[in-house]
Design a protein around this motif. Structure first.
Motif, PDB file in Angstrom:
ATOM      1  N   ARG A 265      43.365  30.110  45.995  1.00  0.00           N
ATOM      2  CA  ARG A 265      43.968  30.650  44.697  1.00  0.00           C
ATOM      3  C   ARG A 265      45.560  29.893  44.453  1.00  0.00           C
ATOM      4  O   ARG A 265      46.331  30.099  45.714  1.00  0.00           O
ATOM      5  N   GLU A 294      30.472  29.013  36.436  1.00  0.00           N
ATOM      6  CA  GLU A 294      30.440  29.962  37.399  1.00  0.00           C
ATOM      7  C   GLU A 294      31.843  30.175  38.082  1.00  0.00           C
ATOM      8  O   GLU A 294      32.176  31.107  38.173  1.00  0.00           O
ATOM      9  N   ASP A 297      34.192  31.657  35.627  1.00  0.00           N
ATOM     10  CA  ASP A 297      34.089  33.179  35.690  1.00  0.00           C
ATOM     11  C   ASP A 297      34.650  33.816  36.812  1.00  0.00           C
ATOM     12  O   ASP A 297      35.211  35.151  36.751  1.00  0.00           O
ATOM     13  N   GLU A 298      34.424  33.359  38.053  1.00  0.00           N
ATOM     14  CA  GLU A 298      35.079  33.751  39.123  1.00  0.00           C
ATOM     15  C   GLU A 298      36.662  33.777  39.160  1.00  0.00           C
ATOM     16  O   GLU A 298      37.203  34.940  39.212  1.00  0.00           O
ATOM     17  N   LEU A 300      38.481  34.021  36.203  1.00  0.00           N
ATOM     18  CA  LEU A 300      38.653  34.882  35.229  1.00  0.00           C
ATOM     19  C   LEU A 300      38.610  36.370  35.779  1.00  0.00           C
ATOM     20  O   LEU A 300      39.387  37.420  35.609  1.00  0.00           O
ATOM     21  N   ASP A 301      37.502  36.581  36.480  1.00  0.00           N
ATOM     22  CA  ASP A 301      37.159  38.102  37.186  1.00  0.00           C
ATOM     23  C   ASP A 301      38.303  38.223  38.249  1.00  0.00           C
ATOM     24  O   ASP A 301      38.753  39.549  38.098  1.00  0.00           O
ATOM     25  N   TRP A 302      38.287  37.564  39.069  1.00  0.00           N
ATOM     26  CA  TRP A 302      39.628  37.672  40.049  1.00  0.00           C
ATOM     27  C   TRP A 302      40.825  37.991  39.361  1.00  0.00           C
ATOM     28  O   TRP A 302      41.385  38.891  39.812  1.00  0.00           O
ATOM     29  N   THR A 303      41.188  37.172  38.326  1.00  0.00           N
ATOM     30  CA  THR A 303      42.582  37.705  37.652  1.00  0.00           C
ATOM     31  C   THR A 303      42.574  38.824  37.215  1.00  0.00           C
ATOM     32  O   THR A 303      43.670  39.683  37.330  1.00  0.00           O
ATOM     33  N   ARG A 304      41.607  39.286  36.342  1.00  0.00           N
ATOM     34  CA  ARG A 304      41.656  40.575  35.635  1.00  0.00           C
ATOM     35  C   ARG A 304      41.503  41.675  36.473  1.00  0.00           C
ATOM     36  O   ARG A 304      41.752  42.783  36.136  1.00  0.00           O
ATOM     37  N   ALA A 305      40.984  41.446  38.077  1.00  0.00           N
ATOM     38  CA  ALA A 305      41.035  42.390  38.922  1.00  0.00           C
ATOM     39  C   ALA A 305      42.462  42.913  39.371  1.00  0.00           C
ATOM     40  O   ALA A 305      42.642  44.202  39.597  1.00  0.00           O
ATOM     41  N   PRO A 308      45.046  43.612  35.075  1.00  0.00           N
ATOM     42  CA  PRO A 308      43.813  43.963  34.135  1.00  0.00           C
ATOM     43  C   PRO A 308      44.417  43.516  32.453  1.00  0.00           C
ATOM     44  O   PRO A 308      43.386  43.342  31.919  1.00  0.00           O
TER      45      PRO A 308
END
Length: 537
Positions: A265, A294, A297-298, A300-305, A308
């Protein structure tokens, strides 16, 4: 002094001869060109697209001497003197870049760079980086906490103050303007097709032939097969996503963060184009060998965790080349009779390594004594582990080639395959001929799916709507136009490319750059360059 988009073979106002011709208007090409112009040389830069169109203008904008775990990775396989020379080279590149930004009016921010561990399992890597950096003469600190109130997991870090953060696109525009203002000739929209190391050197392009006293190949992956540097490096892509920050700006870092453990990251905040953005990078992968949708998406999901409320994601990617022996290749190109220079293998740290390459190349072109770090890097030995990594990578390339062809021969006939939906591409075949079929912007397009470099079957990159080669990282847009990599030709439109033509083009790649001086003996070349091996070390 000319800037032009080439309309064809006729380029009014552009001289067809220069002291030095630079191929590629990225960080290496433009920095080299500016240094040579400052020394009074006539310089022409030839660029297929626009300055900084690829990795040089599409990275995280970190010009840092602390580079994740790069120093400790080099140190594991090479002596301390080489790591120290690498650090000194990057420092020289960083210092030149700082001065060039002042000249060009490009905004630069100083920040602390952090190589951090996401969990306690990564702290050994942090400690190894601290040791290697200090041994190389860098004042790196080991810290448990960082100055920023960051929301993501951080167990500890190596820290180095005073590193540079900038907008890479603004940097490339500024360097291009600086070069042109100095009297240089910048020609865009021209693709270089070959080089003959005659006297003068002849550069064959889509707009005709240019001649010069010397040529610098600054194209990321060298477009000439001399030296087989596409086999000594591996092409990697990294995904980058820009977000609008949370409304109150919570957790926006001032520092420059890069993890030393997986998943990789890279995090920083930036004011780019008049907008404050959160920049998150990751998804490192071998070009043409991953599901890029994929990976996106990983991220995007990590950042939004952790943020938010981060919104308005915009994504892109950048490609760089990692040398099997860990250190960039820079210098005279084999079979170039001492007139052709090149650089490659920056392993994602091109802002500093690319300028360091420009410093070394410009010194050699001008006949000046190259820096001490340049001599150390240029005379390094290839270690047993380097050969081992090269053998492993060669085996992976061979396996990827076999998988691609086996999969292609099992693919459905193109006429029987369904039309791909928007943004989707796939491999089909016409007889024994692999074809790539994709739908982008509502239009379905069919192209040859065989890379014109060495015949690898291409892979669809869903995140960027491109065809990527899993062998040596050449890339093409969905219509088949060449983007980057060692290939120099576009993909043939499928209906115009019989199988024998496709295979012949692939086989001929290894000899496409074999010019009139191909049979010159090695002893003759060494004499031409004063006895120095032309291996680009």
């Amino acid at each position: 002094m000319t800037t032009t988009d080439a309309p064809g073979a006729d380029l009014p106002g552009v001289p067809d001869h220069a002291d030095v011709i630079v191929v590629g208007a990225g960080i290496t090409g433009l920095s080299t060109a500016i240094m040579l112009r400052d020394a009074g040389r006539r310089v022409t830069v030839l660029e297929q697209e626009v300055p900084g169109a690829l990795a040089s203008g599409r990275n995280t904008g970190k010009a840092s001497l602390l580079q994740g775990d790069q120093l400790s990775r080099i140190r594991r396989h090479h002596p301390a003197s080489l790591v120290r020379a690498y650090a000194h080279a990057n420092r020289a590149g960083q210092e030149w870049l700082r001065r060039a930004c002042e000249r060009a009016g490009v905004a630069v921010r100083e920040a602390t760079a952090y190589s951090y561990a996401q969990s306690v399992d990564g702290l050994d890597a942090v400690d190894a980086e601290v040791r290697a950096a200090r041994e190389a003469g860098l004042p790196v600190r080991r810290v448990r906490d960082v100055a920023d109130d960051v929301p993501f997991p951080l167990a500890g870090a190596a820290a180095l103050d005073g590193q540079l953060a900038l907008d890479p696109a603004e940097l490339m525009r500024g360097l291009a303007d600086l070069f042109v203002a100095s009297g240089g000739d910048l020609v865009t929209g021209v693709r270089v097709l070959g080089v003959r190391a005659t006297d003068p050197v002849r550069v064959r392009t889509s707009a005709g032939v240019f001649t010069g006293g010397a040529v610098v190949i600054a194209t990321g992956a060298p477009i000439l097969d001399r030296g087989l540097y596409w086999a000594k490096t591996s092409g990697f892509r990294s995904m980058l996503v820009s977000f609008a920050p949370p409304p109150a700006g919570e957790g926006m870092p001032e520092g420059l963060y890069l993890s030393v453990d997986d998943p990789s990251r890279s995090i920083r905040s930036a004011d780019w184009g008049g907008r404050t953005r959160l920049i998150v990078g990751g998804g490192d992968h071998r070009t043409g060998r991953a599901d890029t949708a994929e990976l996106l998406d990983e991220i995007l999901d990590w950042t939004r965790a952790w943020w938010p409320d981060a919104a308005e994601p915009e994504h892109w990617a950048a490609q760089d080349y990692r040398p099997h022996n860990m250190v960039p290749f820079i210098g005279r190109m084999p079979r170039g009779r001492g007139r052709v220079w090149f650089a490659t293998g920056y392993a994602k740290w091109g802002l500093t390594n690319g300028v360091a390459a420009g410093i070394r190349i410009s010194h050699e072109v001008l006949g000046a004594r190259r820096p001490d770090w340049g001599r150390t890097i240029g005379t390094r030995l290839t270690m047993p582990a380097d050969f081992a990594r090269g053998a492993v990578e060669g085996a992976k390339v061979g396996a990827a080639a076999v998988r691609g062809w086996v999969g292609a021969l099992r693919a459905p006939e193109a006429d029987a395959a369904p039309t791909p939906p928007e943004g989707v591409g796939g491999i089909a075949r016409r007889g024994l001929r692999p074809v790539g079929v994709s739908t982008v912007g509502g239009a379905t397009c069919e192209v040859s799916a065989v890379c014109p470099h060495l015949g690898g079957v291409l892979h669809w990159n869903a995140a960027e709507s491109t065809w990527d080669c899993p062998l040596h990282a050449s890339r093409f847009d969905h219509r088949g136009r060449r983007i980057e990599g060692p290939a120099i030709a576009d993909l043939a439109r499928a209906e115009a490319a019989p199988l024998e033509v496709v295979l012949r083009a692939a086989r001929s790649s290894a000899t496409a750059e074999r010019d009139a001086d191909a049979d010159a003996a090695e002893a003759s070349e060494r004499a031409a360059v004063g006895g120095e091996p032309a291996t680009g070390g």
